[in-house]
Design a protein around this motif. Structure first.
Motif, PDB file in Angstrom:
ATOM      1  N   LEU A 333      11.326  11.501  40.022  1.00  0.00           N
ATOM      2  CA  LEU A 333      10.166  11.686  39.166  1.00  0.00           C
ATOM      3  C   LEU A 333      10.131  10.566  38.135  1.00  0.00           C
ATOM      4  CD1 LEU A 333       7.885  13.778  38.773  1.00  0.00           C
ATOM      5  CD2 LEU A 333       9.321  14.868  37.045  1.00  0.00           C
ATOM      6  N   ARG A 334       9.109   9.726  38.206  1.00  0.00           N
ATOM      7  CA  ARG A 334       8.980   8.630  37.243  1.00  0.00           C
ATOM      8  C   ARG A 334       8.419   9.161  35.932  1.00  0.00           C
ATOM      9  NH1 ARG A 334       4.394   3.968  37.240  1.00  0.00           N
ATOM     10  NH2 ARG A 334       5.001   2.992  35.274  1.00  0.00           N
ATOM     11  N   ARG A 335       9.026   8.752  34.813  1.00  0.00           N
ATOM     12  CA  ARG A 335       8.546   9.141  33.490  1.00  0.00           C
ATOM     13  C   ARG A 335       8.536   7.919  32.583  1.00  0.00           C
ATOM     14  NH1 ARG A 335      12.303  13.810  31.434  1.00  0.00           N
ATOM     15  NH2 ARG A 335      10.613  14.137  29.933  1.00  0.00           N
ATOM     16  N   GLU A 336       7.704   7.964  31.544  1.00  0.00           N
ATOM     17  CA  GLU A 336       7.674   6.903  30.547  1.00  0.00           C
ATOM     18  C   GLU A 336       7.957   7.495  29.177  1.00  0.00           C
ATOM     19  OE1 GLU A 336       4.289   4.395  30.495  1.00  0.00           O
ATOM     20  OE2 GLU A 336       4.560   3.709  32.574  1.00  0.00           O
ATOM     21  N   PHE A 341       2.050  11.539  32.373  1.00  0.00           N
ATOM     22  CA  PHE A 341       1.454  11.158  33.655  1.00  0.00           C
ATOM     23  C   PHE A 341       0.726  12.369  34.244  1.00  0.00           C
ATOM     24  CE2 PHE A 341       4.413   7.463  35.121  1.00  0.00           C
ATOM     25  CZ  PHE A 341       3.873   6.666  34.123  1.00  0.00           C
ATOM     26  N   TRP A 342      -0.432  12.103  34.856  1.00  0.00           N
ATOM     27  CA  TRP A 342      -1.150  13.122  35.625  1.00  0.00           C
ATOM     28  C   TRP A 342      -1.142  12.676  37.087  1.00  0.00           C
ATOM     29  CZ3 TRP A 342      -2.078  17.385  33.010  1.00  0.00           C
ATOM     30  CH2 TRP A 342      -2.270  17.318  31.630  1.00  0.00           C
ATOM     31  N   VAL A 380       3.243  15.475  34.140  1.00  0.00           N
ATOM     32  CA  VAL A 380       4.601  14.955  34.025  1.00  0.00           C
ATOM     33  C   VAL A 380       4.811  14.513  32.582  1.00  0.00           C
ATOM     34  CG1 VAL A 380       6.269  13.250  34.839  1.00  0.00           C
ATOM     35  CG2 VAL A 380       4.558  14.188  36.417  1.00  0.00           C
ATOM     36  N   PRO A 381       5.647  15.207  31.801  1.00  0.00           N
ATOM     37  CA  PRO A 381       5.803  14.876  30.378  1.00  0.00           C
ATOM     38  C   PRO A 381       6.513  13.541  30.182  1.00  0.00           C
ATOM     39  CG  PRO A 381       7.403  16.540  31.043  1.00  0.00           C
ATOM     40  CD  PRO A 381       6.496  16.341  32.211  1.00  0.00           C
ATOM     41  N   GLY A 382       6.218  12.904  29.048  1.00  0.00           N
ATOM     42  CA  GLY A 382       6.905  11.672  28.699  1.00  0.00           C
ATOM     43  C   GLY A 382       8.345  11.926  28.302  1.00  0.00           C
ATOM     44  N   LEU A 383       9.142  10.852  28.280  1.00  0.00           N
ATOM     45  CA  LEU A 383      10.565  10.979  27.921  1.00  0.00           C
ATOM     46  C   LEU A 383      10.747  11.447  26.484  1.00  0.00           C
ATOM     47  CD1 LEU A 383      11.876   7.743  29.662  1.00  0.00           C
ATOM     48  CD2 LEU A 383      12.428  10.096  30.323  1.00  0.00           C
ATOM     49  N   HIS A 384       9.723  11.241  25.642  1.00  0.00           N
ATOM     50  CA  HIS A 384       9.837  11.650  24.242  1.00  0.00           C
ATOM     51  C   HIS A 384       9.692  13.157  24.075  1.00  0.00           C
ATOM     52  CE1 HIS A 384       5.569  11.489  25.079  1.00  0.00           C
ATOM     53  NE2 HIS A 384       5.318  12.166  23.965  1.00  0.00           N
ATOM     54  N   GLU A 385       9.191  13.847  25.094  1.00  0.00           N
ATOM     55  CA  GLU A 385       8.984  15.284  24.996  1.00  0.00           C
ATOM     56  C   GLU A 385      10.255  16.032  25.367  1.00  0.00           C
ATOM     57  OE1 GLU A 385       5.138  16.852  26.403  1.00  0.00           O
ATOM     58  OE2 GLU A 385       4.807  14.833  27.179  1.00  0.00           O
TER      59      GLU A 385
END
Length: 399
Positions: A333-336, A341-342, A380-385
């Motif tokens: 799962l790619r996250r930023e 991400f949707w 897909v939540p961001g890494l900050h979440e």
């Protein structure tokens, strides 16, 4: 730039309130109640039989079998007057028939034997068997459905039975749609070199139709500031919700934010930390709310599903939280770090009934080909979440 949850909160706080209107119940399918709908009379309307059989006084069943003379018949139909059952007699009665005065029990015909004008009860029954008592479901004036309930076929039938011939519902929002861009050609029109067929107008129209809103008229607006100003002014004057496509980024022909504010709109938000759909613009002028959607079709799809549907639900008194579901996340799962991400995905159940999500190829914002298979929009939540990602929230694309 703000996050998805803050953007949803800002939109919710900026929503105009739709007034109520009274409509005929038969015309209310899909509408949302603006006030509780109550019964005009008790349900059932009168004491009645629940089966085809014989109405009698239980005290007359001294022994079993018991034979009683027939004193008449009661059909499920209009009656000239109430009848009274004489002691020691029975009346033939049909399902829904008005129970004679003095009767307190119905014996279904399967437990009897008929011989001319006499009936024999073959098995013992309890007092009050197979009766529907007046008001046992709802007393007169009781609430059938609370404010905020959507009128389904079943609720419509219940309201009709309860004598609610007219009900108060939220007015359906008036929606205006503007498609901007000199390169965009209405669906079905001939294309010149450098032009593209409009996908956003049909997408918006089809999505709103699926959600139960009436067909739209779509206006195409040239990439000229004055044309945008005239179109936006007309839309603000006639609509509760204005949806535009394109013209919300930072290019030389992106006029929507500046022009709407020149017309007196107050900015609610511009740019959300999400992909696709980042340059979302929302503003309010008077009782009109503007959603300036980006021009790429996947961005339109995301912002319609996440923000516009949320706003419409709230305006109509529905709970938008009910749309969100959960499924096992795909891997990898790619996250930023700072961006949600949707992803268009397929969600289906394994043999144990557990929902699993599978993402599809072709996720770029200009691509829609995977919508032939997608049934879900995956968040897909961001890494900050601070959010676990083994299970993700998603919205259905099927309804």
């Amino acid at each position: 730039m703000i996050g998805v949850d803050e953007a949803l909160a800002r939109v919710a706080a900026a929503l105009p309130t739709l007034p109520a209107e009274t409509v005929a119940t038969r015309a209310a399918l899909g509408r949302v109640l603006a006030a509780p709908a109550c019964t005009a009379h008790p349900l059932p309307l009168f004491d009645q039989s629940a089966v085809d059989g014989y109405a009698l006084r239980h005290a007359d069943l001294h022994t079993i079998p018991a034979t009683l003379p027939l004193a008449g018949m009661v059909a499920a139909s209009a009656q000239p007057a109430r009848t009274r059952l004489a002691p020691g007699t029975a009346a033939r009665i049909f399902t829904g028939g008005l129970l004679p005065d003095n009767a307190d029990t119905v014996v279904r015909q399967e437990l009897t034997r008929r011989d001319g004008d006499r009936v024999t009860v073959l098995e013992a029954v309890a007092p009050g068997t197979d009766l529907r008592r007046e008001g046992e479901e709802l007393a007169q004036g009781s609430v059938v459905a609370a404010a905020g309930a959507q009128v389904t076929p079943g609720l419509l039938a219940a309201l009709a039975l309860a004598g609610a011939h007219r009900i108060a519902v939220r007015r359906v929002p008036r929606i205006a749609v503007l498609i901007t861009g000199d390169e965009v050609v209405p669906h079905g029109a001939a294309l010149k070199l450098g032009q593209v067929p409009d996908a956003n107008g049909p997408l918006i129209d089809a999505q709103l139709t699926r959600w139960g809103f009436p067909p739209l008229s779509i206006d195409y607006v040239a990439d000229r500031e004055e044309a945008v100003r005239e179109a936006l002014a007309r839309a603000f004057d006639r609509a509760d919700l204005v949806l535009t496509s394109g013209g919300v980024s930072v290019g030389d022909f992106d006029f929507i934010p500046a022009v709407s504010e020149q017309l007196g709109a107050q900015r609610v938000l511009w740019k959300v930390a999400q992909k696709p759909g980042m340059p979302l613009y929302v503003a309010r002028r008077g009782a009109s709310l503007l959603f300036g959607l980006p021009g790429n079709p996947a961005s339109v799809l995301v912002n319609l599903q996440v923000y516009v549907r949320d706003a419409l639900d709230r305006m109509l008194g529905r709970d938008p939280a009910l749309r969100w579901r959960h499924a096992r996340a795909p891997a990898p799962l790619r996250r930023e770090k700072e961006k949600t991400f949707w992803l268009r995905a397929v969600v289906d159940a394994d043999p144990q009934g557990q929902l699993h999500a599978r993402t599809l190829s072709g996720q770029a914002s200009h691509m829609l080909g995977n919508l032939a298979r997608a049934n879900a929009l995956l968040r897909v939540p961001g890494l900050h979440e601070d959010t676990a990602t083994d299970v993700l929230r998603w919205l259905s694309l099927d309804g």
